[in-house]
Motif scaffolding. Structure first.
Motif, PDB file in Angstrom:
ATOM      1  N   PHE A  29       0.857  -1.180   0.000  1.00  0.00           N
ATOM      2  CA  PHE A  29       0.000   0.000   0.000  1.00  0.00           C
ATOM      3  C   PHE A  29       0.897   1.235   0.000  1.00  0.00           C
ATOM      4  O   PHE A  29       1.980   1.217   0.578  1.00  0.00           O
ATOM      5  N   VAL A  30       0.421   2.295  -0.655  1.00  0.00           N
ATOM      6  CA  VAL A  30       1.169   3.565  -0.651  1.00  0.00           C
ATOM      7  C   VAL A  30       0.246   4.650  -0.124  1.00  0.00           C
ATOM      8  O   VAL A  30      -0.884   4.796  -0.600  1.00  0.00           O
ATOM      9  N   THR A  36       1.429  15.405  -2.449  1.00  0.00           N
ATOM     10  CA  THR A  36       2.537  14.490  -2.793  1.00  0.00           C
ATOM     11  C   THR A  36       2.103  13.508  -3.880  1.00  0.00           C
ATOM     12  O   THR A  36       2.943  13.019  -4.626  1.00  0.00           O
ATOM     13  N   LEU A  37       0.789  13.256  -3.962  1.00  0.00           N
ATOM     14  CA  LEU A  37       0.305  12.405  -5.063  1.00  0.00           C
ATOM     15  C   LEU A  37       0.619  13.086  -6.402  1.00  0.00           C
ATOM     16  O   LEU A  37       1.053  12.462  -7.361  1.00  0.00           O
ATOM     17  N   ARG A  38       0.449  14.401  -6.413  1.00  0.00           N
ATOM     18  CA  ARG A  38       0.636  15.163  -7.656  1.00  0.00           C
ATOM     19  C   ARG A  38       2.127  15.411  -7.934  1.00  0.00           C
ATOM     20  O   ARG A  38       2.602  15.206  -9.055  1.00  0.00           O
ATOM     21  N   MET A  55      -3.278   2.422  -3.739  1.00  0.00           N
ATOM     22  CA  MET A  55      -3.031   3.816  -3.366  1.00  0.00           C
ATOM     23  C   MET A  55      -4.062   4.284  -2.319  1.00  0.00           C
ATOM     24  O   MET A  55      -5.245   4.013  -2.454  1.00  0.00           O
ATOM     25  N   ILE A  56      -3.562   5.005  -1.317  1.00  0.00           N
ATOM     26  CA  ILE A  56      -4.446   5.626  -0.318  1.00  0.00           C
ATOM     27  C   ILE A  56      -4.037   7.097  -0.255  1.00  0.00           C
ATOM     28  O   ILE A  56      -2.838   7.404  -0.152  1.00  0.00           O
ATOM     29  N   THR A  57      -5.004   8.002  -0.329  1.00  0.00           N
ATOM     30  CA  THR A  57      -4.655   9.433  -0.318  1.00  0.00           C
ATOM     31  C   THR A  57      -5.494  10.168   0.714  1.00  0.00           C
ATOM     32  O   THR A  57      -6.691   9.920   0.839  1.00  0.00           O
ATOM     33  N   ILE A  58      -4.823  11.059   1.457  1.00  0.00           N
ATOM     34  CA  ILE A  58      -5.542  11.879   2.446  1.00  0.00           C
ATOM     35  C   ILE A  58      -5.282  13.356   2.136  1.00  0.00           C
ATOM     36  O   ILE A  58      -4.431  13.673   1.290  1.00  0.00           O
ATOM     37  N   GLY A  59      -6.015  14.248   2.819  1.00  0.00           N
ATOM     38  CA  GLY A  59      -5.848  15.694   2.615  1.00  0.00           C
ATOM     39  C   GLY A  59      -4.439  16.142   2.975  1.00  0.00           C
ATOM     40  O   GLY A  59      -3.712  15.433   3.678  1.00  0.00           O
ATOM     41  N   ASP A  60      -4.049  17.325   2.514  1.00  0.00           N
ATOM     42  CA  ASP A  60      -2.618  17.641   2.533  1.00  0.00           C
ATOM     43  C   ASP A  60      -2.145  18.684   3.543  1.00  0.00           C
ATOM     44  O   ASP A  60      -1.077  19.260   3.355  1.00  0.00           O
ATOM     45  N   THR A  61      -2.902  18.937   4.616  1.00  0.00           N
ATOM     46  CA  THR A  61      -2.357  19.859   5.627  1.00  0.00           C
ATOM     47  C   THR A  61      -2.466  19.206   7.001  1.00  0.00           C
ATOM     48  O   THR A  61      -3.119  18.176   7.153  1.00  0.00           O
ATOM     49  N   ASP A  62      -1.831  19.857   7.990  1.00  0.00           N
ATOM     50  CA  ASP A  62      -1.801  19.270   9.335  1.00  0.00           C
ATOM     51  C   ASP A  62      -3.204  19.107   9.927  1.00  0.00           C
ATOM     52  O   ASP A  62      -3.413  18.266  10.801  1.00  0.00           O
ATOM     53  N   GLU A  63      -4.183  19.884   9.424  1.00  0.00           N
ATOM     54  CA  GLU A  63      -5.579  19.715   9.913  1.00  0.00           C
ATOM     55  C   GLU A  63      -6.114  18.332   9.561  1.00  0.00           C
ATOM     56  O   GLU A  63      -7.143  17.915  10.092  1.00  0.00           O
ATOM     57  N   LEU A  87       2.732  -4.312   3.608  1.00  0.00           N
ATOM     58  CA  LEU A  87       3.720  -3.230   3.760  1.00  0.00           C
ATOM     59  C   LEU A  87       3.088  -1.909   3.339  1.00  0.00           C
ATOM     60  O   LEU A  87       2.380  -1.852   2.322  1.00  0.00           O
ATOM     61  N   LEU A  88       3.325  -0.866   4.121  1.00  0.00           N
ATOM     62  CA  LEU A  88       2.814   0.470   3.783  1.00  0.00           C
ATOM     63  C   LEU A  88       4.000   1.382   3.502  1.00  0.00           C
ATOM     64  O   LEU A  88       4.926   1.477   4.320  1.00  0.00           O
ATOM     65  N   LEU A  89       3.976   2.046   2.361  1.00  0.00           N
ATOM     66  CA  LEU A  89       5.024   3.025   2.036  1.00  0.00           C
ATOM     67  C   LEU A  89       4.410   4.422   2.173  1.00  0.00           C
ATOM     68  O   LEU A  89       3.419   4.741   1.510  1.00  0.00           O
TER      69      LEU A  89
END
Ligand code: GLY
Length: 351
Positions: A29-30, A36-38, A55-63, A87-89
């Motif tokens: 899994f990544v 960072t995806l972009r 692929m796993i994607t989350i929002g891009d700020t500390d919030e 394994l998770l990268l």
């Protein structure tokens, strides 16, 4: 917590490929964030071993370093058929490596993970040393565990697309590592031109900085004593960061740490005999590159309260890490409210 392998990479693709192959797994899994995806995924996404990755994607700020994002990652792992042997990268800044490290450490009681940090801040600090976690109840890194990545891969390839503010933010943690280490490391950092960086040279400084951190973490992985050296600048720095956030004008973590270093080196001079000349040098460098923190004396009480609630304290005592000189670390130093107000005066008015 086992020791992690830290690779100073001159061949990003080869090093990522080898790290994945060295870590036996059934599924891969990544985790990225939307940025960072972009910007970063294209640098490694074509690798043979990553072709089949989920692929796993989350929002891009500390919030986004929240229980909701963590739940999203756990759910994606579960739906993707992850097991304890998966394994998770983690490909991203400190938010991604902290949250991803925690998700991996807790999923089915723990699967392996690799960190590929993409910001200077995460390369020299967050991704190395096994601190994982999320923010909770309004407090940063409130829930987490110590658990090292199998491998951390550090590459300057990612730093070329970072803006100057984010480079400076990471550089503040490097300054901290120089201060707790030795005169030569400190002077090298002062001489380096971070505003027009030679990335090859920056890579060497990153390697040295991370080696300083690793040397400390190896001796005290769970912060019983010596690892508190890494908190230099952070007791005051976290309070400044929280005040700025609450006032609706957030500052980058490293900027708060840089101003926190001014505060705590001043306390070091008053309480531990840190040389005035070194204080003057540090203050000059930080003011030149990070500017001033905008606050007034009506906010001192509030800053004091933030420091009292810092999770590094025991009971009601405010603990600082101070220095008697460069590399002369003094942990568990206490300061009175008067000392702390004087320190804040110094931050506002200087020498
Ligand atoms: N960021 C400080 C530490 O890793 O202990």
């Amino acid at each position: 917590m086992t020791k992690q392998e830290v690779i100073i990479s001159h061949d990003l693709n080869g090093d990522v490929e080898r790290a994945i192959r060295r870590c036996p797994h059934d599924r891969l899994f990544v985790l990225t964030d939307t940025t960072t995806l972009r910007l970063c995924w294209p640098l490694v996404g074509g690798l043979p071993s990553l072709r089949e990755a989920h692929m796993i994607t989350i929002g891009d700020t500390d919030e986004n370093k929240t229980l909701a994002s963590l739940t999203h990652v756990w759910t994606a792992l579960q739906q993707g058929g992850a097991t304890r042997h998966s394994l998770l990268l983690n490909l991203g800044g400190g938010m991604v490596t902290d949250l991803g490290g925690f998700a991996a450490s807790t999923f089915k009681r723990g699967m392996a993970y690799i960190n590929v940090p993409t910001t200077l801040l995460s390369q020299v600090d967050a991704s190395v040393g096994g601190k994982t976690g999320i923010n909770f109840g309004g407090l940063k890194n409130e829930i987490g565990v110590f658990n090292c990545a199998a491998t951390v891969i550090l590459s300057t390839d990612f730093l070329r697309s970072l803006d100057m503010k984010n480079l400076l933010s990471g550089y503040a943690e490097m300054l901290k590592h120089g201060l707790i280490s030795d005169e030569e490391s400190w002077m090298q950092l002062l001489r380096f031109d971070i505003e027009a960086p030679d990335f090859g040279r920056l890579g060497s400084l990153v390697a040295k900085s991370v080696a300083i951190k690793e040397g400390i973490v190896e001796q005290d992985p769970t912060e019983q004593g010596l690892r508190k050296a890494l908190n230099l600048g952070h007791t005051a720095g976290h309070a400044l960061e929280s005040l700025a956030l609450e006032g609706g004008h957030p500052v980058l973590h490293g900027y708060a740490v840089a101003w926190g270093l001014i505060c705590e080196l001043y306390l070091s001079t008053v309480k531990c005999g840190f040389p005035t000349e070194r204080l003057r040098q540090a203050v000059g460098f930080i003011r030149q590159h990070y500017g001033e923190f905008d606050f007034n004396c009506k906010q001192y009480e509030h800053l004091y309260e933030f420091m009292r609630h810092d999770k590094k304290n025991e009971a009601d005592i405010i603990n600082f890490t101070l220095l008697g000189g460069i590399g002369d670390i003094r942990i568990n130093q206490q300061a009175s409210k008067d000392d702390i107000f004087e320190m804040l005066d110094f931050l506002r008015e200087g020498l």
